[in-house]
Design an enzyme around this catalytic site. Structure first.
Site, PDB file in Angstrom:
ATOM      1  CB  CYS A   1      10.327   2.498  11.737  1.00 51.61           C
ATOM      2  SG  CYS A   1       9.331   1.031  11.665  1.00 51.61           S
TER       3      CYS A   1
ATOM      4  CB  SER B   1       7.773  10.935   5.280  1.00 57.95           C
ATOM      5  OG  SER B   1       6.565  11.540   4.873  1.00 57.95           O
TER       6      SER B   1
ATOM      7  CD  GLU C   1       6.440   3.464  13.198  1.00 58.40           C
ATOM      8  OE1 GLU C   1       5.849   2.407  12.994  1.00 58.40           O
ATOM      9  OE2 GLU C   1       7.535   3.743  12.691  1.00 58.40           O
TER      10      GLU C   1
ATOM     11  CE  LYS D   1      -3.093   7.828  -0.659  1.00 60.30           C
ATOM     12  NZ  LYS D   1      -1.827   7.128  -0.906  1.00 60.30           N
TER      13      LYS D   1
ATOM     14  CD  GLU E   1      13.578   7.717   9.488  1.00 55.22           C
ATOM     15  OE1 GLU E   1      13.292   6.628   9.967  1.00 55.22           O
ATOM     16  OE2 GLU E   1      12.727   8.460   8.924  1.00 55.22           O
TER      17      GLU E   1
HETATM   18  P1  NAP Z   1       5.151   8.960   2.885  1.00 52.35           P
HETATM   19  O1  NAP Z   1       5.661   9.745   1.749  1.00 52.35           O
HETATM   20  O2  NAP Z   1       4.968   9.672   4.164  1.00 52.35           O
HETATM   21  O3  NAP Z   1       3.756   8.307   2.428  1.00 52.35           O
HETATM   22  C1  NAP Z   1       2.996   7.459   3.270  1.00 52.35           C
HETATM   23  C2  NAP Z   1       1.527   7.525   2.853  1.00 52.35           C
HETATM   24  O4  NAP Z   1       0.978   8.789   3.243  1.00 52.35           O
HETATM   25  C3  NAP Z   1       1.300   7.409   1.354  1.00 52.35           C
HETATM   26  O5  NAP Z   1       0.083   6.727   1.134  1.00 52.35           O
HETATM   27  C4  NAP Z   1       1.174   8.852   0.921  1.00 52.35           C
HETATM   28  O6  NAP Z   1       0.366   8.953  -0.220  1.00 52.35           O
HETATM   29  C5  NAP Z   1       0.492   9.495   2.107  1.00 52.35           C
HETATM   30  N1  NAP Z   1       0.874  10.905   2.269  1.00 52.35           N
HETATM   31  C6  NAP Z   1       2.132  11.370   2.454  1.00 52.35           C
HETATM   32  N2  NAP Z   1       2.104  12.709   2.597  1.00 52.35           N
HETATM   33  C7  NAP Z   1       0.817  13.080   2.499  1.00 52.35           C
HETATM   34  C8  NAP Z   1       0.149  14.333   2.558  1.00 52.35           C
HETATM   35  N3  NAP Z   1       0.820  15.477   2.737  1.00 52.35           N
HETATM   36  N4  NAP Z   1      -1.184  14.363   2.402  1.00 52.35           N
HETATM   37  C9  NAP Z   1      -1.868  13.221   2.191  1.00 52.35           C
HETATM   38  N5  NAP Z   1      -1.304  12.001   2.105  1.00 52.35           N
HETATM   39  C10 NAP Z   1       0.026  11.921   2.271  1.00 52.35           C
HETATM   40  O7  NAP Z   1       6.062   7.709   3.194  1.00 52.35           O
HETATM   41  P2  NAP Z   1       6.712   6.623   2.218  1.00 52.35           P
HETATM   42  O8  NAP Z   1       6.217   6.785   0.830  1.00 52.35           O
HETATM   43  O9  NAP Z   1       6.471   5.338   2.855  1.00 52.35           O
HETATM   44  O10 NAP Z   1       8.271   6.891   2.296  1.00 52.35           O
HETATM   45  C11 NAP Z   1       8.851   8.150   2.140  1.00 52.35           C
HETATM   46  C12 NAP Z   1       9.784   8.419   3.303  1.00 52.35           C
HETATM   47  O11 NAP Z   1       9.098   8.147   4.527  1.00 52.35           O
HETATM   48  C13 NAP Z   1      11.004   7.550   3.396  1.00 52.35           C
HETATM   49  O12 NAP Z   1      12.055   8.000   2.595  1.00 52.35           O
HETATM   50  C14 NAP Z   1      11.320   7.608   4.867  1.00 52.35           C
HETATM   51  O13 NAP Z   1      12.042   8.768   5.153  1.00 52.35           O
HETATM   52  C15 NAP Z   1       9.985   7.707   5.524  1.00 52.35           C
HETATM   53  N6  NAP Z   1       9.508   6.423   6.086  1.00 52.35           N
HETATM   54  C16 NAP Z   1       9.654   6.219   7.403  1.00 52.35           C
HETATM   55  C17 NAP Z   1       9.206   5.047   7.976  1.00 52.35           C
HETATM   56  C18 NAP Z   1       9.329   4.814   9.420  1.00 52.35           C
HETATM   57  O14 NAP Z   1       8.866   3.792   9.868  1.00 52.35           O
HETATM   58  N7  NAP Z   1       9.912   5.684  10.203  1.00 52.35           N
HETATM   59  C19 NAP Z   1       8.599   4.064   7.192  1.00 52.35           C
HETATM   60  C20 NAP Z   1       8.454   4.303   5.835  1.00 52.35           C
HETATM   61  C21 NAP Z   1       8.899   5.498   5.304  1.00 52.35           C
HETATM   62  P3  NAP Z   1       0.859   9.638  -1.577  1.00 52.35           P
HETATM   63  O15 NAP Z   1       2.274   9.162  -1.795  1.00 52.35           O
HETATM   64  O16 NAP Z   1      -0.106   9.166  -2.584  1.00 52.35           O
HETATM   65  O17 NAP Z   1       0.786  11.083  -1.284  1.00 52.35           O
END
Ligand code: NAP
Length: 525
Positions: A301, A241, A264, A183, A392
């Protein structure tokens, strides 16, 4: 290579009929063409069905052929040249030099898994000879790892190359013999398409079944949910996240056939400054630590979000040096408006917690989506009393904790959630105290490192980029390094299988020349 805004389903470029998505330059707010035409459950079903159809052929390929496939992808990514780097820079706001380094890492990662395949130990071929005269008799038992099945990969926003469409999850799944349905992360759609097309071409050039790779695009959670729920999918790789990882884990567990999710998620990567090291080189550590904190605008991360030290003059000096270093760091562009908003909210939230004081912030923002580095301070007692301080805050923010003594430091360590890393700065005079801390850190983190900084994750055989929840959803594995392949394998035991029907890896005479465990002895005979 042209970016068209299509999804890649098997050998086809497919225009979705659902929502239109646009790539945005976070540094300027500019919309980057073309429009991306998202799909939904229909395209997910098509991609997953093709993946299932490809699975048996792909997993049965000689490992050398899968290795050549991975190397072709690495070559193709490098051959994209500036087209890839320019687009990734525009979509992520990450500096060109960083992206060039990340491209090298991505290609090397693919090549590492090619070596892993040629080496053959990933199969863990194991033979226990029959003991017909024993009471009771032992049958002939042989074991090897096989691929799990089609894997869904969710690319990470913060590594548009190394943790995305052809990143570590995809490389390790393909190496294992698992087709991949990726995706695309909405934060770097064009980058995803460029890399996806390289994989699609490599599939064709290597004569593999088209379903070995697909990439879907979609707005909102529906497409990701449909992907994880699809019966063909047998495992999930995710970086993002905590909320997203947990939501997808729930979907995976509620399926009629639950499947593993390797997510992760979040980690604050504590750094322990032991007294002798702090006295000897506290100010140098402060400057280097702040450099690590602001690297990549803190969007790693492994970002050091928590620093612990024993109270005293050496800590005061460290604090002043760290605050001064933070104070001159410029605000910088974050990956997406959403991630920037989450950072601002996190920092503001910390500002409202009793006993948590902001002691430094960087140079104020001058453009959209810029994060200003921040350093907070509290005491161990207050940290232990308020769980919110463990959250975090993704970005260049860190909390300095003053501990009464080494005992309080260890007590705080025991209260921490699971982490990707734990860092210790120690000199020989500290070793006695560290010896007591180390068993605690082993239980908390996937990687324990000394006299360094947690950002910068080597892709190698001994690397562990994992850790107890919430760092990941499964602490037994790693998402970086050669061992990541194990997530997408499972062992099968063959009992009294006729010699003519045994897989090559387990045949008498070891025709593949593998390292095998034969009656408890490791060898290549
Ligand atoms: P995210 O919001 O978790 O999204 C990551 C992927 O998962 C995207 O493709 C998103 O698609 C999908 N997704 C998220 N929630 C979903 C759900 N409930 N159902 C289905 N698909 C889902 O992460 P992000 O956009 O990379 O960043 C947002 C936050 O994540 C950051 O502010 C940070 O806190 C955290 N983050 C942490 C790390 C780490 O390594 N620890 C790395 C990056 C980000 P859609 O957006 O299309 O739903």
């Amino acid at each position: 290579m042209q970016i068209t805004g299509d999804m890649l389903i098997g050998a086809q470029a497919v225009r979705g009929n659902d929502a239109v998505l646009q790539a945005i330059n976070p540094a300027t707010g500019e919309v980057l063409g073309p429009d991306f035409h998202g799909g939904g459950a229909f395209e997910v079903d098509r991609a997953c069905t093709l993946a299932e159809q490809a699975f048996d052929t792909f997993r049965a390929l000689a490992p050398q052929r899968r290795a050549a496939f991975l190397e072709r992808i690495a070559d193709g990514i490098e051959a994209l040249g500036d087209t890839l780097i320019t687009r990734a820079h525009q979509e992520s706001g990450l500096p060109v030099a960083r992206l060039q380094g990340e491209r090298g890492r991505t290609a090397n990662q693919l090549r590492l898994f090619a070596s892993v395949l040629r080496d053959g130990r990933w199969q863990q071929a194991t033979l226990d000879s029959a003991l017909p005269h024993r009471t009771p008799p032992r049958p002939d038992l042989r074991m090897q790892n096989i691929a799990l099945g089609p894997v869904a990969v969710f690319g990470a926003s913060n590594f548009p190359l190394a943790f995305s469409v052809a990143g570590g999850d995809t490389a390790s799944a393909l190496a294992a013999g698992c087709p991949v349905v990726a995706k695309a992360h909405p934060a770097h759609l064009g980058t995803s398409e460029l890399v996806g097309r390289v994989i699609q071409q490599a599939v064709a050039q290597e004569g593999l079944p088209e379903g070995v790779f697909s990439m879907v695009v979609g707005a909102g959670n529906e497409i990701g949910t449909a992907l994880v729920a699809h019966p063909a999918i047998q495992a999930v790789g995710f970086t993002g996240s905590r909320a997203g990882g947990l939501a997808l884990t729930r979907v995976a567990q509620q399926r009629p056939q639950p499947i593993p999710v390797y997510a992760e998620m979040s980690s604050i990567n504590p750094v322990f400054l032991m007294p002798a090291a702090l006295r000897a080189r506290g100010e140098q550590i402060a400057r280097d630590l702040v450099d690590s904190l602001v690297l990549g605008v803190g969007q790693f991360c492994t970002n050091p979000g928590l620093v612990l030290a024993v109270d005293g003059p050496a800590l005061d000096a460290f604090r002043d040096a760290a605050a001064a270093a933070v104070g001159v760091k410029p605000a910088a562009t974050m990956l997406t408006p959403g991630i920037h908003a989450a950072y601002e909210k996190g920092v503001a939230g910390f500002g409202e917690i009793n006993g948590l004081h902001r002691i430094a912030c960087g140079v104020a923002a001058t453009g959209p989506n810029q994060a200003c580095p921040a350093l907070f301070e509290t005491t161990a007692a207050q940290f232990i009393a308020d769980h919110r301080m463990q959250a975090e805050v993704f970005g260049p923010s860190s909390v300095l904790v003053r501990c009464r003594d080494a005992g309080e430091m260890a007590a705080l360590a025991r209260q921490l959630e699971g982490q990707l890393t734990a860092t210790v700065h120690a000199d020989p005079d500290d070793y006695e105290a560290v010896a007591g801390l180390l068993p605690v850190l082993e239980r908390k983190a996937g990687r324990v490192l000394f006299n360094g900084y947690p950002t910068g994750v080597e892709v190698s055989y001994a690397m562990v980029h994992g850790g107890p929840f919430p760092a990941t959803s499964d602490s037994r594995t790693t998402s970086v390094g050669a061992a990541a392949i194990a997530r997408f394998l499972r062992p099968v035991c063959y009992q009294n299988v006729p010699a003519e029907l045994l897989p090559q890896a387990l045949q008498d005479g070891n025709p593949l020349g593998l390292w095998r465990l034969v009656d408890g002895e490791l060898g290549r005979a």
